[in-house]
Design a protein around this motif. Structure first.
Motif, short mmCIF file in Angstrom:
data_model
loop_
_atom_site.label_atom_id
_atom_site.label_comp_id
_atom_site.label_asym_id
_atom_site.label_seq_id
_atom_site.Cartn_x
_atom_site.Cartn_y
_atom_site.Cartn_z
N VAL A 152 -9.48 6.41 2.41
CA VAL A 152 -9.66 7.23 3.61
C VAL A 152 -8.53 6.95 4.60
CG1 VAL A 152 -11.15 7.59 5.64
CG2 VAL A 152 -12.15 7.46 3.35
N ASN A 153 -8.09 5.70 4.67
CA ASN A 153 -6.97 5.36 5.55
C ASN A 153 -5.66 5.89 5.03
OD1 ASN A 153 -9.11 3.23 6.17
ND2 ASN A 153 -7.59 2.77 7.75
N GLY A 154 -5.48 5.87 3.71
CA GLY A 154 -4.23 6.32 3.12
C GLY A 154 -3.98 5.63 1.79
N GLU A 155 -2.83 5.91 1.21
CA GLU A 155 -2.51 5.39 -0.12
C GLU A 155 -1.63 4.15 -0.08
OE1 GLU A 155 -3.54 6.37 -3.09
OE2 GLU A 155 -4.74 8.06 -2.41
N SER A 156 -0.94 3.90 1.03
CA SER A 156 -0.02 2.77 1.07
C SER A 156 0.26 2.37 2.51
CB SER A 156 1.30 3.10 0.36
OG SER A 156 1.96 4.17 1.02
N THR A 157 0.77 1.16 2.68
CA THR A 157 1.15 0.67 4.00
C THR A 157 2.59 0.17 3.97
OG1 THR A 157 0.29 -1.53 3.49
CG2 THR A 157 -1.20 -0.01 4.62
N GLN A 158 3.19 0.11 5.14
CA GLN A 158 4.50 -0.51 5.28
C GLN A 158 4.33 -2.02 5.33
OE1 GLN A 158 7.48 1.17 5.17
NE2 GLN A 158 6.12 2.90 4.66
N PRO A 159 5.29 -2.78 4.81
CA PRO A 159 5.16 -4.25 4.81
C PRO A 159 4.86 -4.79 6.21
CG PRO A 159 7.04 -3.58 3.47
CD PRO A 159 6.54 -2.33 4.16
N GLY A 160 3.83 -5.60 6.29
CA GLY A 160 3.46 -6.22 7.56
C GLY A 160 2.72 -5.31 8.52
N LYS A 161 2.36 -4.10 8.07
CA LYS A 161 1.63 -3.18 8.93
C LYS A 161 0.35 -2.72 8.22
CE LYS A 161 5.72 -1.49 11.37
NZ LYS A 161 6.55 -0.29 11.75
N PRO A 162 -0.64 -3.60 8.15
CA PRO A 162 -1.87 -3.28 7.40
C PRO A 162 -2.70 -2.20 8.08
CG PRO A 162 -2.16 -5.31 8.62
CD PRO A 162 -0.71 -4.94 8.77
N PHE A 163 -3.54 -1.53 7.29
CA PHE A 163 -4.52 -0.62 7.86
C PHE A 163 -5.52 -1.42 8.70
CE2 PHE A 163 -3.82 2.12 3.90
CZ PHE A 163 -3.09 3.08 4.59
N THR A 164 -6.01 -0.79 9.76
CA THR A 164 -7.10 -1.36 10.54
C THR A 164 -8.28 -0.41 10.50
OG1 THR A 164 -6.62 -0.37 12.70
CG2 THR A 164 -5.35 -2.33 12.09
N ALA A 165 -9.44 -0.94 10.88
CA ALA A 165 -10.66 -0.14 10.81
C ALA A 165 -10.63 1.05 11.76
CB ALA A 165 -11.87 -1.02 11.13
N ASP A 166 -9.84 0.96 12.80
CA ASP A 166 -9.83 2.02 13.81
C ASP A 166 -8.60 2.91 13.73
OD1 ASP A 166 -12.29 1.13 14.91
OD2 ASP A 166 -11.22 -0.48 15.95
#
Length: 320
Positions: A119-133
């Protein structure tokens, strides 16, 4: 005092079964399992027939005060459906909403929905994790269906007063895991060399014990009401580190070739496997600080221990 009744859907699956078994140990709860197929839970607790695609096969909620909805049409690598979006919506959106509406009408106090980090997405940038909000950004049919279900559940909660709790796990693993993780164990156990010895991404995983621990916390924690939570083991691994840990747990020599990631992606593009390689090479990290701070929850099992347990269970089930 009478134990609160918790109904768990998808009780024949990895998450649902593990959750039921955990709740049965905790005498604070009375458990009812709802399962589509065969389950080992018969004789341990009441089992209701259940099928999200069949309105007549919704479970009897009886005195249940909490529903934990684990059942879903899950993400698959090769979907044979003519229109995957329609099929995902039938189960994950329409079926979920039918169940939730019946739950609200039956006086269920809290509805816990096991969603997905997709729901958040398929990938993140290094050091920038998904958050609940974070603002949701689902891309594929599975992630879109889970997000649409979340939105409809939140709306239903506002209309009826039923508390809605949403949990978005990343890749779930543990004893009995299936699908791609099982395939990975099989490849490693055969000792086949893999060109994945130089991947420097970071990925969050969640052991089944840790996911179940958070779900149980959310069953009756006052602060969980109407919140979205992310969950993980609290420690991230690269694909290379994950494969190394599993290979060692299987008792096999590590045969990971340090093939340059750039060349791996080029080779994948030539054979139409870009998506698969992106999943192996890309990062997907989640920030579980909200779960920790709001609920006082901590992962109960570390990643290396959980991976060892998963590998040993796999070996135990192999034909002799």
């Amino acid at each position: 005092m009478t134990a609160a009744t918790v109904l768990v859907t998808g009780a024949s699956g990895l998450v649902g079964e593990a959750l039921v078994l955990r709740l049965l140990v905790d005498k604070s709860f009375s458990v009812v399992a709802a399962a589509r197929g065969a389950t080992r839970l018969h004789g341990l607790c009441p089992v209701e027939p259940f099928d999200l695609t069949q309105p007549i096969l919704l479970p009897s909620l009886g005195s249940a005060k909490v529903v934990v909805h684990c059942a879903a049409r899950v993400h698959v690598m090769k979907d044979s459906a003519a229109d995957p979006v329609i099929e995902f919506r039938k189960v994950n959106v329409e079926g979920t909403l039918r169940l939730a509406q019946r739950a609200a009408e039956s006086g269920v106090k809290r509805f816990i929905f096991i969603s997905s980090i997709k729901v958040n997405g398929e990938s993140t940038q290094p050091g920038k994790p998904f958050t609940a909000d974070d603002r949701p950004n689902p891309l594929g049919p599975y992630g879109v269906s889970k997000y649409e279900a979340e939105e409809k559940l939140i709306e239903l909660g506002r209309e009826t007063g039923m508390e809605v709790v949403i949990i978005r796990p990343p890749l779930v693993y543990g004893p009995g895991v299936k699908a791609n993780f099982l395939n990975m164990l099989s490849w490693l156990n055969k000792g086949i060399p893999l060109p994945l010895g130089a991947i420097r991404n970071q990925r969050s995983l969640v052991a089944i014990a840790n996911l179940v621990s958070l779900i149980v916390t959310c069953v009756d924690h006052p602060a969980a009401a109407n919140q979205v939570f992310l969950v993980s083991d609290g420690e991230d691994l690269s694909t290379t580190q994950l494969l190394q840990c599993l290979t060692q747990a299987l008792g096999k020599p590590v045969r990971l070739v340090p093939f340059p990631e750039r060349l791996l992606k080029m080779a994948a593009s030539l054979v139409g496997k870009q998506a698969a390689v992106q999943r192996l090479c890309g990062s997907l990290q989640v920030d579980i600080s909200k779960s920790r701070e709001l609920l006082g929850w901590e992962p109960s099992t570390n990643t290396h221990t959980a991976l060892l347990q998963t590998a040993l269970y796999y070996l135990e089930k192999q034909p002799k």
